[in-house]
Design an enzyme around this catalytic site. Structure first.
Site, PDB file in Angstrom:
ATOM      1  N   LYS A 155      -6.123  12.235  -5.035  1.00 16.81           N
ATOM      2  CA  LYS A 155      -5.148  11.582  -5.880  1.00 16.81           C
ATOM      3  C   LYS A 155      -5.845  10.535  -6.758  1.00 16.81           C
ATOM      4  O   LYS A 155      -6.958  10.140  -6.411  1.00 16.81           O
ATOM      5  CB  LYS A 155      -4.044  10.947  -5.042  1.00 16.81           C
ATOM      6  CG  LYS A 155      -4.521   9.794  -4.161  1.00 16.81           C
ATOM      7  CD  LYS A 155      -3.389   8.926  -3.723  1.00 16.81           C
ATOM      8  CE  LYS A 155      -3.217   7.782  -4.656  1.00 16.81           C
ATOM      9  NZ  LYS A 155      -3.279   6.451  -4.058  1.00 16.81           N
ATOM     10  N   ASP A 184      -3.416  14.667   0.203  1.00 14.79           N
ATOM     11  CA  ASP A 184      -2.601  13.463   0.331  1.00 14.79           C
ATOM     12  C   ASP A 184      -2.862  12.987   1.753  1.00 14.79           C
ATOM     13  O   ASP A 184      -2.403  13.609   2.715  1.00 14.79           O
ATOM     14  CB  ASP A 184      -1.114  13.783   0.139  1.00 14.79           C
ATOM     15  CG  ASP A 184      -0.270  12.519   0.174  1.00 14.79           C
ATOM     16  OD1 ASP A 184      -0.395  11.747   1.150  1.00 14.79           O
ATOM     17  OD2 ASP A 184       0.506  12.287  -0.762  1.00 14.79           O
ATOM     18  N   HIS A 185      -3.619  11.903   1.899  1.00 17.46           N
ATOM     19  CA  HIS A 185      -4.118  11.605   3.248  1.00 17.46           C
ATOM     20  C   HIS A 185      -2.998  11.248   4.226  1.00 17.46           C
ATOM     21  O   HIS A 185      -3.181  11.328   5.427  1.00 17.46           O
ATOM     22  CB  HIS A 185      -5.230  10.547   3.213  1.00 17.46           C
ATOM     23  CG  HIS A 185      -4.760   9.136   3.102  1.00 17.46           C
ATOM     24  ND1 HIS A 185      -4.459   8.540   1.904  1.00 17.46           N
ATOM     25  CD2 HIS A 185      -4.542   8.183   4.041  1.00 17.46           C
ATOM     26  CE1 HIS A 185      -4.078   7.283   2.124  1.00 17.46           C
ATOM     27  NE2 HIS A 185      -4.125   7.049   3.416  1.00 17.46           N
ATOM     28  N   ASP A 242       0.869   4.579  -7.108  1.00 19.34           N
ATOM     29  CA  ASP A 242      -0.187   4.539  -6.096  1.00 19.34           C
ATOM     30  C   ASP A 242       0.296   5.034  -4.733  1.00 19.34           C
ATOM     31  O   ASP A 242      -0.436   5.711  -4.018  1.00 19.34           O
ATOM     32  CB  ASP A 242      -0.703   3.092  -5.989  1.00 19.34           C
ATOM     33  CG  ASP A 242      -1.897   2.975  -5.061  1.00 19.34           C
ATOM     34  OD1 ASP A 242      -2.850   3.751  -5.232  1.00 19.34           O
ATOM     35  OD2 ASP A 242      -1.877   2.099  -4.164  1.00 19.34           O
ATOM     36  N   HIS A 247       2.435   9.519  -1.289  1.00 22.75           N
ATOM     37  CA  HIS A 247       2.562   9.379   0.166  1.00 22.75           C
ATOM     38  C   HIS A 247       4.020   9.245   0.612  1.00 22.75           C
ATOM     39  O   HIS A 247       4.466   9.890   1.552  1.00 22.75           O
ATOM     40  CB  HIS A 247       1.790   8.158   0.658  1.00 22.75           C
ATOM     41  CG  HIS A 247       0.368   8.105   0.201  1.00 22.75           C
ATOM     42  ND1 HIS A 247      -0.431   9.224   0.132  1.00 22.75           N
ATOM     43  CD2 HIS A 247      -0.420   7.077  -0.203  1.00 22.75           C
ATOM     44  CE1 HIS A 247      -1.650   8.872  -0.294  1.00 22.75           C
ATOM     45  NE2 HIS A 247      -1.659   7.577  -0.512  1.00 22.75           N
TER      46      HIS A 247
HETATM   47  C1  BG6 Z   1      -4.111   4.820  -0.947  1.00 18.55           C
HETATM   48  C2  BG6 Z   1      -3.744   3.797  -1.974  1.00 18.55           C
HETATM   49  O1  BG6 Z   1      -3.737   6.102  -1.342  1.00 18.55           O
HETATM   50  O2  BG6 Z   1      -3.462   4.499   0.277  1.00 18.55           O
HETATM   51  C3  BG6 Z   1      -4.113   2.394  -1.530  1.00 18.55           C
HETATM   52  O3  BG6 Z   1      -4.415   4.087  -3.194  1.00 18.55           O
HETATM   53  C4  BG6 Z   1      -3.510   2.115  -0.175  1.00 18.55           C
HETATM   54  O4  BG6 Z   1      -3.690   1.422  -2.466  1.00 18.55           O
HETATM   55  C5  BG6 Z   1      -3.823   3.237   0.802  1.00 18.55           C
HETATM   56  O5  BG6 Z   1      -4.063   0.900   0.285  1.00 18.55           O
HETATM   57  C6  BG6 Z   1      -3.052   3.040   2.090  1.00 18.55           C
HETATM   58  O6  BG6 Z   1      -3.465   3.988   3.036  1.00 18.55           O
HETATM   59  P1  BG6 Z   1      -3.273   3.715   4.601  1.00 18.55           P
HETATM   60  O7  BG6 Z   1      -3.679   4.986   5.241  1.00 18.55           O
HETATM   61  O8  BG6 Z   1      -4.157   2.552   4.935  1.00 18.55           O
HETATM   62  O9  BG6 Z   1      -1.828   3.375   4.781  1.00 18.55           O
END
Ligand code: BG6
Length: 510
Positions: A155, A184-185, A242, A247
């Protein structure tokens, strides 16, 4: 267990932060867990001038992200991993032709027996995706006549509906849709996947999962950090692009979707697309004014430490109107969800880091027991995505003694109680899936576009709307003062604590 075939993984943008912070540690974990195929090779490619050895030192031997893990392991074991890594300097430009890169790929493929199977991971700025795909295609690296070829893209996938569509079309000129894996992690998180299992492998939740029993749905994603070193990127993006477009709408789709007919990738993805398409798109200014709130954090003190305001962060325009807080109320136009409001918010510089989904059930249709504050004590199902991952059900119990005084009790499950189970990191799981050709947890083109379809008018309103406001909130609090206006008819947001059951009600039943 599915088989992972021998292959070569080419990482574009290999000298960047994501490779060292997430990708290599994920591959290392797969190595330790013996999940990598017998013949596996990584070729890092980017514009830094590094030798293979220097690359190995940077991302493995001297990596701050692996330091703790490596300390207990024998050097020979660690070298077994790092010797799978190679590096190719792309020179000044990703868009120059790839014959030199292709020679290196072919040489490694032959020497290391990776059977012509190749995965290309694009961890570069998105404006390079199409050019990289085209260059790969020009040297035949999209051709699957012998061995599979897959493309993973990070992304942000587009900046708007139009740019996402252009990007989809651009990539599909060179790779077929089933070859493209949009990562999309959040979908790699166990707890996000568990939304499917909670819903579709229990008979106690699904019958209640509709407008007859659910009063509203609340989703909170809070981060305690600010924009850190990413001010330049973030200022062009904002909370809605973002976090929300990708997400959070992925989480929404899993809450909203109908049961798929099976667990095959396309069956699940078809239902998710249908769910996203059923979100009521808000187009007129009055609706957008009433149902969206944006805000920015301003300078403050947290635990005695001064914290910068968003506009003072490095890389951020001092007059920026980019939101670091976004809250949206919306409805889902289908049979199951008619009339049920969804409240979704995401923000930086909140009091704690937490992501959770709360299903608020309706009060019983007829109140027999005159208990005080009944509405704040409705049944709730809280699905904690992170941290303190787990599930909490809040239900009524009788307070011992005379009469029928009712209090709320907690019934909870924590992932940490599964001591014997190894929980994979998001990137680990997603990489392994892509290696095995399983795209269930990757976003499809139409899915990404459906999410943008919903988000685009909000962004447009926030940019050009007449009455649109930008609120401020002190870094370290739960958003702007008027954040509760959005949820007013229901009371307030559940502002969660770090631990799932921090407001334990009457007692805890473990
Ligand atoms: C990312 C965003 O995709 O996800 C970041 O670009 C955010 O801004 C992050 O901090 C949050 O990921 P997680 O897994 O820590 O909730």
């Amino acid at each position: 267990m599915k088989k992972t075939e021998n292959h070569l993984l080419v990482i574009f943008g290999a000298s960047g932060d994501l490779t060292a912070r997430k990708l290599i540690p994920a591959l290392f974990n797969l190595y330790v867990a013996k999940q990598l195929p017998k013949n596996f090779t990584v070729l890092g490619a980017s514009r830094s001038n590094l030798t293979d050895e220097e690359f190995r030192d940077r991302v493995v031997h001297n990596s701050p992200y692996l330091k703790e893990k490596l300390s207990d392991l024998k050097d020979i074991y660690v070298s077994g991993f790092s010797n799978m890594l190679y590096y190719e300097d792309l020179g000044s430009d990703y868009t120059a032709e790839y014959s030199k890169l292709n020679n290196r790929i072919q040489q490694l493929n032959t020497e290391r027996g990776t059977d012509n199977n190749m995965m290309f991971y694009l961890s570069t700025p998105p404006n390079l995706y199409e050019a990289i795909a085209e260059n790969l295609a020009q040297v035949g690296l999209n051709n699957q006549d012998s061995g599979w070829k897959r493309l993973i893209v990070e992304k942000p996938f587009g900046y708007s509906l139009e740019t996402a569509k252009n990007l989809n079309r651009g990539l599909q000129r060179f790779f077929k849709e089933p070859q493209i894996y949009r990562i999309d992690h959040y979908l790699g998180k166990e707890t996000v996947q568990n939304l499917l299992v909670t819903r579709f492998s229990n008979s106690i939740f699904e019958p209640l999962w509709n407008r007859n029993y659910i009063h509203h749905v609340e989703i909170t994603n809070a981060e305690s950090v600010g924009v850190e070193k990413r001010g330049g990127y973030y200022d062009k993006s904002g909370a809605l692009r973002d976090m929300f477009q990708n997400h959070l709408l992925q989480i929404v789709s899993l809450v909203v979707m109908e049961p798929p007919i099976g667990d095959q990738p396309e069956e699940i993805r078809n239902e998710k697309v249908k769910a996203l398409k059923s979100l009521r798109v808000m187009r007129d200014e009055a609706t957008l004014f009433e149902n969206t709130i944006r805000a920015q954090y301003v300078a403050s003190e947290i635990n005695g430490k001064k914290v910068k305001g968003y506009r003072e962060e490095d890389g951020v325009n001092p007059d920026s109107t980019t939101e670091t807080y976004a809250a949206v109320k919306f409805y889902v136009d289908n049979w199951r969800w008619h009339g049920v409001p969804f409240y979704v918010r995401t923000a930086k510089r909140m009091p704690t880091k937490v992501t959770e989904v709360i299903i608020h059930f309706k009060t019983p249709h007829h109140q027999i027991f005159q208990d005080s504050g009944v509405s704040s004590k409705d049944n709730k199902l809280i699905i904690r995505i992170q941290p303190d991952e787990g599930i909490l059900v809040k239900f009524g119990v009788k307070v011992p003694g005379q009469g029928f005084k009712v209090e709320r009790a907690n019934l909870d499950f924590y992932y940490s109680s599964l001591a014997e189970t190894y929980v994979m990191e998001a990137y680990e799981r997603l990489l392994l899936d892509a290696m095995q050709g399983d795209a269930t947890l990757y976003a499809r083109a139409d899915e990404v576009e459906a999410a943008w379809e919903f988000v685009d008018p909000i962004l447009e309103y926030w940019k050009n709307g007449k009455d649109v406001r930008m609120y401020g909130y002190a870094a370290g609090v739960w958003g702007p003062e008027n954040a509760d206006d959005l949820i007013e008819d229901l009371g307030y947001w559940r502002n969660p604590e770090q631990n799932l059951a921090d407001d334990p009600g009457y007692c805890v039943i473990c």
